[in-house]
Design a protein around this motif. Structure first.
Motif, short mmCIF file in Angstrom:
data_model
loop_
_atom_site.label_atom_id
_atom_site.label_comp_id
_atom_site.label_asym_id
_atom_site.label_seq_id
_atom_site.Cartn_x
_atom_site.Cartn_y
_atom_site.Cartn_z
N ASP A 49 3.04 -4.18 -2.93
CA ASP A 49 3.53 -3.14 -2.02
C ASP A 49 2.84 -3.30 -0.66
N ASP A 50 3.09 -2.39 0.25
CA ASP A 50 2.56 -2.56 1.62
C ASP A 50 1.05 -2.39 1.69
N GLN A 51 0.44 -1.92 0.61
CA GLN A 51 -1.03 -1.79 0.59
C GLN A 51 -1.69 -2.96 -0.15
N ASN A 58 -1.03 -3.68 -3.40
CA ASN A 58 -1.10 -3.46 -4.85
C ASN A 58 -0.03 -4.27 -5.55
N CYS A 67 -2.88 -8.40 3.56
CA CYS A 67 -2.52 -7.15 2.91
C CYS A 67 -3.35 -7.04 1.63
N GLY A 68 -4.42 -6.29 1.68
CA GLY A 68 -5.33 -6.24 0.53
C GLY A 68 -5.87 -7.64 0.26
#
Ligand code: BCO
Length: 569
Positions: free
Chosen positions: A394-396, A398, A436-437
């Motif tokens: 996802d955008d975070q 995850n 992203c993460g």
């Protein structure tokens, strides 16, 4: 000239028994494992010179390393020994004659001529950072590339030499101009004659695996292209066992990779992949794309593997009226844009061969795919190739469950896998944006099924993927804005029966042009874009509108236009 004397094709038959039993996955499998990151690596000394040595010891068959043909009947065949000799000379030209040093940048804008390979390998030997670009580039594109990279040199042909001369005064760092031509050009060094007279003695640098090797320019949604920096480790990737499984090339195989010399696919398919295993690279000069020529070559030459964007296979099918049987072709690979199940099926029906899909980006090289022999799931682009660990995120950052739409992410923490780009040069903001993460976010949307197969869904941003090119709409809009007829424009992707997606421009005309003939104006605007920027970016479709849809703040809503285009399918 390096093409040498005309040598008509007399049949080329690799010693079957001997070569077939050389079917180990090549040098890489013997020396590196998927997760090894050696302190030092250099593709020229560690891989090419290895095959030169194998040739010397009689442990490699007579098939050439590079086999180039053109429409005039010229043929060039170089063994690894010749490639080593000539690329060492090229390295000496670059360092001694031109004074370039390790870490200096060299723009390389050549068509499929032998010197392209010599300059790339010469640069790798000398540690000079090469920056390939397509010959479709125009003066403005070249100026940007030379200035942004602070290039010290450029290699090109006489078609682009006048363009370079017209802008050289704006590039204070540019010291060396090398020409590949049959004619001399004032202010330019003649690369061919310099290579001929240079010494073949050159000591390859001991490059660290993480030392920079190449820079590619890639389109963004807004602004100028970004500089994607790759290290020498990128070239190691093709030698790793998991990567070898993708194309399953053997020393006796002959791979034809169709990529333009400006794309990362050329570095993978026209250098690293075939030569990691000592196989032959076949190239047709192909100044203009012509499916008839491709069909003839596949019938005439003992090509075993092909690597091209889906459009190339589709064009071959459209051109040929009957069934197609290529005598030696056994493995067809495709990538650069999504492969449609119906294209896969038609290729199978007409040729008896399967199309194996790969996926990658300038930032990543070949990242996932379906290895030869693995079950093909039509519509899926296969599984991630170690050391890459692809997850849908996802955008975070995850990891998402199976069969859930998300972003394609390549894990880069705690360990950045070999082959993943080093970052966007001089652009920490853009580099941070794609982190992203624990993952590098590819910007493409996809799902992954329970078996790890990845299913491509589309881009997250406005980038247009057409014919395997990634085109930033702003680049086209900026070119259009320079025409007096254009008051405003919005550029999006639009469906097309053959090319699948093409560039479409919605144009608001200036009052003076409202009464002009629209067909005429369309042609003029297309020609205008072709003259200002690389022609593949020109809008194949043009629609005149009174006003494009906008947000409350006046920003054009490309997504509305996109939806309108694709809802009409
Ligand atoms: O549309 P038009 O016919 O009016 O114009 C065409 C060309 O004729 C013209 N053109 C080409 N070279 C030119 C030129 N004009 C002036 N000067 C030149 N030097 O410009 C238009 C270009 O259109 P095109 O290239 O899209 O179409 P074309 O010629 O039909 O070629 C078809 C393809 C399939 C050969 C071509 O589109 C192509 O090579 N696509 C593949 C791109 C690619 O390799 N992508 C992979 C990127 S790397 C990657 O994805 C990572 C994977 C690991």
């Amino acid at each position: 000239v390096l093409w040498g004397i005309r040598k008509p094709y007399r049949g080329f038959h690799p010693a079957p028994g001997y070569l077939r039993c050389q079917s180990l996955s090549g040098v890489g499998a013997l020396r590196w494992n998927d997760y090894d990151v050696p302190e030092e690596f250099n593709f020229a000394s560690d891989v090419l010179d290895y095959w030169t040595q194998m040739e010397k010891e009689g442990k490699r068959g007579p098939n050439p390393a590079l086999w180039l043909v053109n429409n005039q009947g010229d043929e060039l065949k170089w063994s690894f020994g010749e490639l080593t000799d000539l690329s060492r000379r090229a390295a000496n030209v670059l360092t001694q004659t031109c004074g370039l040093q390790q870490g200096d940048r060299l723009a390389l804008i050549l068509p499929r001529v032998p010197e392209w390979w010599l300059v790339v390998i010469g640069c790798i030997r000398a540690g000079i950072i090469f920056m390939p670009g397509t010959i479709q580039l125009k003066a403005k594109d070249i100026l940007y590339r030379l200035q942004a990279s602070k290039a010290k040199g450029i290699v090109t042909t006489d078609t682009l030499a006048p363009e370079v001369d017209s802008l050289a005064s704006e590039c204070p760092t540019l010291k060396t101009k090398l020409l590949v031509s049959d004619h001399s050009h004032q202010g330019w060094l003649d690369l061919r004659s310099l290579i001929k007279s240079a010494s073949p003695d050159h000591t390859c640098i001991k490059s660290k695996t993480v030392d920079p090797m190449a820079i590619f320019f890639t389109s963004g949604t807004t602004g100028f292209p970004k500089m994607v920096k790759h290290c020498h480790g990128f070239a190691l990737r093709s030698s790793l066992p998991s990567c070898r499984k993708m194309l399953q090339l053997k020393t006796s195989d002959i791979l034809w990779c169709f990529s333009d010399t400006g794309w990362i696919l050329a570095l993978c398919g026209c250098i690293m992949e075939p030569w990691a295993v000592g196989a032959t690279l076949f190239i047709h000069h192909l100044p203009q794309f012509d499916p008839k020529v491709i069909e003839q070559m596949l019938l005439k030459y003992p090509i075993t593997h092909s690597l091209a964007v889906p459009l190339v296979y589709r064009m071959i099918l459209r051109h040929a009226s009957t069934s197609l049987r290529f005598p030696t072709l056994e493995h067809c690979i495709t990538g650069g844009e999504a492969l449609l199940p119906e294209d896969q099926e038609e290729w199978r029906r007409r040729t008896g061969l399967l199309l194996y899909e790969i996926y990658g980006q300038t930032e990543t090289g070949i990242s996932c795919g379906t290895p030869q022999g693995m079950k093909i799931k039509p519509g899926s682009m296969g599984k991630s190739i170690p050391p890459f660990d692809i997850q849908i995120i996802d955008d975070q950052g995850n990891t998402l469950p199976f069969n859930t739409e998300g972003n394609i992410g390549i894990r880069m923490k705690p360990t950045r896998p070999i082959g993943l780009f080093m970052g966007y040069e001089d652009n920490p903001v853009k580099t941070a944006e794609v982190e992203c993460g624990d993952f590098y976010n590819c910007g493409d949307r996809a799902t992954m099924d329970e078996e790890g197969y990845i299913w491509f869904l589309g881009r997250k941003d406005d980038i247009i993927t057409a014919s395997g090119y990634r085109i930033g709409p702003a680049e086209v809009e900026n070119a259009l804005a320079e025409h007096p007829a254009v008051a405003e424009s919005a550029v999006v992707s639009s469906p097309d029966p053959i090319r699948r997606e093409v560039v479409k421009a919605f144009i608001v005309l200036t009052p003076e042009f409202l009464s002009h003939d629209r067909d005429q104006l369309t042609k003029e605007l297309q020609q205008h874009v072709k003259s200002l920027t690389a022609p593949y970016k020109h809008p194949r479709k043009v629609e005149f509108v009174s006003e494009p849809p906008k947000t409350i703040t006046g920003k054009i809503k490309r997504s509305d236009l996109w939806k309108k285009e694709f809802s009409q399918m």
